[in-house]
Scaffold this motif. Structure first.
Motif, PDB file in Angstrom:
ATOM      1  N   LEU A   1       0.831  -1.209   0.000  1.00  0.00           N
ATOM      2  CA  LEU A   1       0.000   0.000   0.000  1.00  0.00           C
ATOM      3  C   LEU A   1       0.858   1.249   0.000  1.00  0.00           C
ATOM      4  O   LEU A   1       0.571   2.228  -0.710  1.00  0.00           O
ATOM      5  N   LEU A   2       1.946   1.227   0.769  1.00  0.00           N
ATOM      6  CA  LEU A   2       2.849   2.373   0.782  1.00  0.00           C
ATOM      7  C   LEU A   2       3.435   2.593  -0.609  1.00  0.00           C
ATOM      8  O   LEU A   2       3.613   3.727  -1.069  1.00  0.00           O
ATOM      9  N   GLU A   3       3.733   1.493  -1.273  1.00  0.00           N
ATOM     10  CA  GLU A   3       4.289   1.569  -2.621  1.00  0.00           C
ATOM     11  C   GLU A   3       3.245   2.102  -3.604  1.00  0.00           C
ATOM     12  O   GLU A   3       3.535   2.975  -4.433  1.00  0.00           O
ATOM     13  N   VAL A   4       1.980   1.593  -3.479  1.00  0.00           N
ATOM     14  CA  VAL A   4       0.915   2.029  -4.382  1.00  0.00           C
ATOM     15  C   VAL A   4       0.643   3.519  -4.227  1.00  0.00           C
ATOM     16  O   VAL A   4       0.367   4.229  -5.200  1.00  0.00           O
ATOM     17  N   LEU A   5       0.715   4.009  -2.989  1.00  0.00           N
ATOM     18  CA  LEU A   5       0.415   5.417  -2.700  1.00  0.00           C
ATOM     19  C   LEU A   5       1.607   6.328  -2.959  1.00  0.00           C
ATOM     20  O   LEU A   5       1.543   7.530  -2.656  1.00  0.00           O
ATOM     21  N   ASP A   6       2.684   5.765  -3.467  1.00  0.00           N
ATOM     22  CA  ASP A   6       3.881   6.543  -3.808  1.00  0.00           C
ATOM     23  C   ASP A   6       4.506   7.227  -2.601  1.00  0.00           C
ATOM     24  O   ASP A   6       4.978   8.367  -2.674  1.00  0.00           O
ATOM     25  N   VAL A   7       4.483   6.536  -1.452  1.00  0.00           N
ATOM     26  CA  VAL A   7       5.188   7.049  -0.281  1.00  0.00           C
ATOM     27  C   VAL A   7       6.672   6.753  -0.467  1.00  0.00           C
ATOM     28  O   VAL A   7       7.053   5.611  -0.776  1.00  0.00           O
ATOM     29  N   GLN A   8       7.504   7.771  -0.295  1.00  0.00           N
ATOM     30  CA  GLN A   8       8.943   7.585  -0.484  1.00  0.00           C
ATOM     31  C   GLN A   8       9.469   6.523   0.478  1.00  0.00           C
ATOM     32  O   GLN A   8       9.121   6.511   1.657  1.00  0.00           O
ATOM     33  N   LYS A   9      10.314   5.650  -0.063  1.00  0.00           N
ATOM     34  CA  LYS A   9      10.730   4.470   0.701  1.00  0.00           C
ATOM     35  C   LYS A   9      11.513   4.825   1.962  1.00  0.00           C
ATOM     36  O   LYS A   9      11.456   4.102   2.954  1.00  0.00           O
ATOM     37  N   HIS A  10      12.232   5.940   1.928  1.00  0.00           N
ATOM     38  CA  HIS A  10      13.013   6.277   3.132  1.00  0.00           C
ATOM     39  C   HIS A  10      12.106   6.711   4.298  1.00  0.00           C
ATOM     40  O   HIS A  10      12.585   6.876   5.419  1.00  0.00           O
ATOM     41  N   LEU A  11      10.789   6.890   4.013  1.00  0.00           N
ATOM     42  CA  LEU A  11       9.842   7.250   5.080  1.00  0.00           C
ATOM     43  C   LEU A  11       9.073   6.033   5.593  1.00  0.00           C
ATOM     44  O   LEU A  11       8.258   6.163   6.495  1.00  0.00           O
ATOM     45  N   TRP A  12       9.332   4.861   5.014  1.00  0.00           N
ATOM     46  CA  TRP A  12       8.579   3.670   5.454  1.00  0.00           C
ATOM     47  C   TRP A  12       9.050   3.247   6.840  1.00  0.00           C
ATOM     48  O   TRP A  12      10.253   3.044   7.043  1.00  0.00           O
ATOM     49  N   PRO A  13       8.171   3.060   7.788  1.00  0.00           N
ATOM     50  CA  PRO A  13       8.571   2.621   9.148  1.00  0.00           C
ATOM     51  C   PRO A  13       8.731   1.101   9.206  1.00  0.00           C
ATOM     52  O   PRO A  13       7.945   0.380   9.839  1.00  0.00           O
ATOM     53  N   LEU A  14       9.776   0.588   8.522  1.00  0.00           N
ATOM     54  CA  LEU A  14       9.962  -0.869   8.435  1.00  0.00           C
ATOM     55  C   LEU A  14      10.269  -1.486   9.798  1.00  0.00           C
ATOM     56  O   LEU A  14       9.968  -2.667  10.042  1.00  0.00           O
TER      57      LEU A  14
ATOM     58  N   THR B   1       5.753  12.446  13.915  1.00  0.00           N
ATOM     59  CA  THR B   1       6.607  11.821  14.939  1.00  0.00           C
ATOM     60  C   THR B   1       7.156  10.491  14.439  1.00  0.00           C
ATOM     61  O   THR B   1       8.337  10.172  14.639  1.00  0.00           O
ATOM     62  N   THR B   2       6.289   9.714  13.797  1.00  0.00           N
ATOM     63  CA  THR B   2       6.735   8.422  13.272  1.00  0.00           C
ATOM     64  C   THR B   2       7.820   8.602  12.207  1.00  0.00           C
ATOM     65  O   THR B   2       8.841   7.907  12.204  1.00  0.00           O
ATOM     66  N   VAL B   3       7.577   9.542  11.278  1.00  0.00           N
ATOM     67  CA  VAL B   3       8.559   9.809  10.219  1.00  0.00           C
ATOM     68  C   VAL B   3       9.871  10.300  10.809  1.00  0.00           C
ATOM     69  O   VAL B   3      10.962   9.875  10.391  1.00  0.00           O
ATOM     70  N   SER B   4       9.818  11.182  11.817  1.00  0.00           N
ATOM     71  CA  SER B   4      11.043  11.688  12.456  1.00  0.00           C
ATOM     72  C   SER B   4      11.825  10.555  13.099  1.00  0.00           C
ATOM     73  O   SER B   4      13.065  10.540  13.087  1.00  0.00           O
ATOM     74  N   ARG B   5      11.086   9.606  13.647  1.00  0.00           N
ATOM     75  CA  ARG B   5      11.759   8.452  14.264  1.00  0.00           C
ATOM     76  C   ARG B   5      12.440   7.584  13.198  1.00  0.00           C
ATOM     77  O   ARG B   5      13.529   7.066  13.416  1.00  0.00           O
ATOM     78  N   VAL B   6      11.747   7.459  12.040  1.00  0.00           N
ATOM     79  CA  VAL B   6      12.313   6.628  10.958  1.00  0.00           C
ATOM     80  C   VAL B   6      13.581   7.263  10.390  1.00  0.00           C
ATOM     81  O   VAL B   6      14.603   6.589  10.188  1.00  0.00           O
ATOM     82  N   VAL B   7      13.514   8.581  10.138  1.00  0.00           N
ATOM     83  CA  VAL B   7      14.684   9.248   9.529  1.00  0.00           C
ATOM     84  C   VAL B   7      15.682   9.698  10.582  1.00  0.00           C
ATOM     85  O   VAL B   7      16.730  10.270  10.250  1.00  0.00           O
TER      86      VAL B   7
END
Length: 963
Positions: free
Chosen positions: A814-827, A878-884
């Protein structure tokens, strides 16, 4: 010294007891002879006529009193004799006439009152006449009682003397014994007790003299009056207190030639006729301040329930005596007993109360003729709590003021030839229904609303819940008829009319909503549709033109189908041939995909400021009156505490009374308004006020709530009424804020404090949005949100289908379909089990933001919904800041796909309704700010999901058309 005083007391008490013993022995023997020689013969007659029978009853009662007195004498004699047999010396406690003085007094009083009753009705004359031969032969026996008995002494006089003189002399003996005892014991501590008892027996002597004098005076009156008047007025217990022949006074009523004051009535004699007035309902005013008082007279103003007049005396001393005797007679009549003694010093000078409670039957012509009133009075008029009952079954229970129904009251009116009643539970003013009331009619209809001069006036609800032709009208009344804006529910036809009325007819612009979902807007003239209108069908087709009440198209018109096609021409409906038309069908390609504009009704026809004006008028009237408490009671509901019967029937505006956090007393309300002017304090206070059925603002909100529900709930839940409802809620907030400011202005004015500055229109609207709307919105939210859901139903269906499709994707996909940049994915948030691949994990990414957004449906306030949206944005960031691993401010290009991901995972139903409600009702100051930005982002996500579904549906439609 103490022993000496005690010894002296005992000696004096012993001497008094010896005198008393001898006196009681002599008196007891005298009573025995009176019983044998006088009483027994008196009671042996057997009269046949009614007068003789009544006389015998009095003599029997006198005999009972005589024996009670004789028994008391015997007991006192026996007790003294026993005391002396035990000890030659007695003490004060052995003197029963001292320690049991109240018993002796009551027995003697009862005897002499009964004796006087016999005198008044000439009982001894009648007895002597009935047994004249017997008494002639017993003159010798009577002689032993009378020292001055001669052959010329009449038998009635002899009987009269024998039955009272020995007893009267014995009372004198009691007083003499106690007086001597008081003098003998000197300064002993018990002297005050003995002296007081001696005074009581002296008063008893005075009482006996007055009773006998009044009896003889009354007896003489009956002899002097004509037979007809005597029959009307003569009662054994009645006593003449004053006669205008003895003390001249003149009445201003008709040709009155004599005034008689009795102990229970005041009588005006006019020739052979008379008027009598019960003293319990006679008010005496000797101030002489009345303008209509006779000139050059010393006047007393007499007020009775149905008549007022003057008693005039030539001299001030005569007026003073009459006024004093009238006041004392009235006071004693109200107390239900005569004073002891009859004109004693204990009561001298005291005036009767002006407030009284009594029962009276009205006789004069007027509304109250033949009605029995029982309750409180003030200066000759019903005043306070009371009950009126008419012979025909009508009755009124409630408050009265100056002779008229005034305040809360319940009135029952029987229906002719039916065992049913109309029941009016209303506020009354000067004898007429005015203000709020609840009327339960005998035909099962119920009206809850306002009255003026006995007519339904202002806002009100009339409902017929019966099985036959059930209906409900909520709206404006004028002169007892439906006039102005109102809502009519025809439950039998299953339709609702919203619009203008005139003289009980639909007259003017109106909207009709049916149970099937069809609605139309037309102009009405005396209940008949005139001119063209707009008809909105359940399938979203729109017809503009003329049509009948059964929704058949006739004449020229235009029909726009839900797919955008239009049919314009002339319509007709011939029997057996169905609907026919001649016109042009437009199926152009530019129309096929165009969505139909969602028509909104009533916006121009019913300006929001002119709806429910009757509700605001009542509040404004209350405000303009200076918030008087009696006005507040009639403004809406009742909170006066009355009898148990009234409390059962008291209702506040459309609700039962419950526990209250805010006082309903208007003086408390105004005081609290002044104390809660700061924003935080004011918000808390208003929140409690709106929940209270006692507070004026709470009552106002309750009325508006019912008006809103009557319009938009049930059948009225139609998407074409959304804008009407939305602007109505906004106007409620604005109007309530204005009325609050009016209350505050009045409160400050009454306290002499500086008046608050009046807000201009724009600032007032902002205050209404910020402070009032969030507090009142919960009352209207269920109906309002239902309209939003219906209005956005199709968009929400598309959105829900899109959410279902998106929910099939795992998180990574879904993240891929929605074109969310991969470096923002909270893997790192994806925790795998042994049998899972990362690409298949769902509902783990951005979980905190998803859970936060889901709270959007848990609140009503648009501001709180926006705060939840902001919190969702913060959780994403907050989630994105934690990921990056650094602070990261999301640009719009990054935010939209991430927000769409959170929206798809939150799965909020009716998101379109939520978004548009927030947009329509949010604080205008938020426009262009952060809240506006986030709401726009959410709208973009919502529309993007819908757009994808429309494209998908269009592709499917083209594939089906062109295989």
């Amino acid at each position: 010294m103490v022993r000496l005083i005690t010894r002296t007391l005992d000696m004096c008490a012993t001497e008094a007891a010896e005198s008393l013993l001898q006196s009681e022995e002599t008196f007891s023997a005298c009573l025995a002879r009176i019983n044998a020689i006088v009483l027994k013969p008196l009671l042996q007659s057997e009269p046949h006529e009614q007068k003789g029978k009544d006389n015998l009853k009095l003599l029997l009662l006198l005999n009972d009193c005589f024996h009670a007195l004789w028994d008391l004498t015997e007991e006192n004699h026996r007790t003294l004799k026993e005391k002396f047999s035990i000890s030659p010396s007695l003490c004060l406690q052995d003197l029963y006439i001292l320690w049991k003085g109240d018993l002796f007094l009551s027995v003697y009083i009862q005897y002499f009152v009964t004796f006087a009753n016999c005198v008044v009705v000439q009982g001894f004359d009648q007895a002597a006449k009935n047994k004249s031969e017997f008494w002639k032969t017993h003159k010798t026996a009577l002689k032993q009682f009378l020292a001055d008995f001669t052959s010329e002494t009449s038998i009635p006089v002899a009987l009269h003397t024998v039955l009272h003189k020995p007893l009267r002399d014995h009372v004198q003996q009691y007083a003499l014994i106690l007086t001597r005892l008081s003098e003998a014991i000197g300064k002993s501590p018990d002297r005050e007790l003995v002296t007081s008892a001696a005074k009581q027996y002296a008063k008893l002597q005075s009482f006996i003299s007055q009773v006998l004098d009044e009896a003889c005076l009354t007896k003489a009156l009956w002899k002097s009056l004509g037979h007809k008047l005597t029959e009307w007025l003569c009662v054994p217990e009645r006593r003449l207190l004053e006669d205008s022949k003895n003390l001249p006074v003149f009445a201003s009523v008709g040709r009155t030639n004599r005034v008689l004051l009795f102990d229970d009535i005041l009588v005006l004699i006019q020739g052979n006729n008379c008027q009598s007035f019960d003293l319990k309902l006679v008010w005496v005013d000797g101030s002489g301040s009345e303008k209509s008082a006779p000139e050059n007279r010393h006047t007393i103003h007499i007020v009775t329930p149905e008549e007022a007049f003057f008693l005039s005396a030539k001299e001030p001393c005569m007026k003073a005596v009459w006024q004093w005797k009238l006041n004392q007679a009235v006071r004693q009549a109200l107390n239900g007993k005569r004073d002891f003694p009859l004109w004693g010093e204990a009561r001298e000078g005291s005036e009767p109360p002006v407030h009284r409670c009594f029962k009276y039957v009205f006789r004069a012509e007027g509304r109250f003729k033949n009605a029995a009133y029982e309750g409180e009075w003030y200066w000759g008029k019903p005043h306070g709590k009371g009950t009126l009952k008419w012979p025909d079954g009508r009755n009124h229970v409630g408050d009265f003021k100056e002779g008229l129904e005034h305040g809360f009251g319940i009135c029952l009116v029987p229906l002719i030839s039916e065992d049913r009643y109309d029941c009016y539970k209303c506020h009354w003013c000067e004898g007429k229904m005015r203000g709020y009331g609840i009327c339960e009619y005998g035909n099962e209809m119920v009206y809850k609303g306002y009255f003026n001069d006995n007519l339904r006036q202002g806002f009100g609800i009339l409902e017929n819940p019966s099985a036959e032709q059930p209906f409900k009208y909520t709206g404006q009344w004028d002169n007892d008829k439906k006039n102005g804006y109102g809502v009519w529910d025809d439950k039998d036809r299953g339709e609702r009319y919203i619009g203008i009325w005139q003289d009980d007819h639909r007259h003017g612009q109106g909207i009709v909503v049916t149970q099937s979902g069809v609605c139309y807007q037309r102009k009405f003239h005396v209940d008949k549709m005139v001119g063209s209108g707009i008809l909105l069908l359940e399938n979203d087709s729109v017809y503009e033109g003329n049509f009948t009440r059964d929704l058949t198209f006739v004449g020229k018109g235009k029909l726009t189908f839900s797919n955008g096609f239009t049919l314009e021409g002339t319509f007709s409906n011939k029997s057996g041939q169905g609907l026919q038309t001649q016109g042009i069908l437009n199926t152009s390609s530019d129309q096929q995909d165009a969505s139909i504009t969602k028509v909104q009704l009533g916006l121009d026809e019913f300006p929001v400021e002119k709806r429910w004006q009757g509700i605001y008028d009542q509040f404004l009237g209350f405000l303009h009156s200076g918030c008087k408490e009696e006005m507040e009671e009639s403004f809406t509901g009742f909170h006066i505490q009355t009898s148990k019967e009234l409390r059962k029937s008291q209702e506040y505006l459309f609700c039962q009374r419950g526990p209250e956090d805010v006082s309903g007393k208007i003086e408390d309300v105004l005081e609290e308004l002044v104390q809660h002017q700061e924003p935080e304090s004011l918000q808390c206070y208003l929140q409690k006020a709106f929940k209270s059925s006692l507070h004026p603002l709470g009552k106002l909100l309750k009325a508006l709530t019912f008006a809103f529900q009557a319009t938009y709930s049930g059948i009225g839940a139609n998407k074409h009424l959304l804008n009407m409802a939305q602007e109505e809620v906004k106007y409620y907030a604005k109007k309530i804020w204005e009325l609050y400011q009016g209350l505050l202005h009045l409160a400050l004015e009454q306290k002499g404090q500086p008046l608050a500055e009046t807000e201009d229109g724009e600032k007032s609207d902002l205050s209404a949005y910020r402070l009032i709307l969030p507090l009142i919105l919960p009352c209207f939210y269920p109906e309002l949100f239902m309209l939003y859901m219906l209005y956005h139903e199709k968009e929400d269906d598309l959105y829900c289908q899109g959410i279902v499709d998106l929910s099939l994707f795992p998180d990574i996909k879904l993240l891929e379909v929605l074109d969310v940049q991969k470096h923002l994915w909270p893997l790192k948030d994806l925790t795998l089990t042994n049998n899972q691949r990362r690409s298949l994990v769902k509902d783990k990414c951005f979980l905190s933001a998803t859970e936060c957004l889901q709270k959007l449906i848990t609140t009503v306030d648009p501001r709180e919904k926006l705060e939840i949206l902001q919190k969702t944005y913060e959780e994403i960031e907050t989630t994105v800041s934690r990921v990056v691993e650094r602070d990261y401010k999301l640009p719009m290009d990054d935010l939209l796909p991430l927000l769409m991901y959170v929206v798809s995972r939150a799965r909020i139903q009716h998101l379109g309704a939520e978004i548009h409600l927030i947009r329509d009702l949010m604080d205008p100051t938020n426009e262009g700010g952060m809240y506006d930005f986030l709401l726009t982002a959410l709208e973009s996500c919502y529309e993007h999901i819908q757009k994808d579904m429309r494209l998908h549906q269009r592709e499917t439609w083209h594939m089906a058309r062109d295989p």
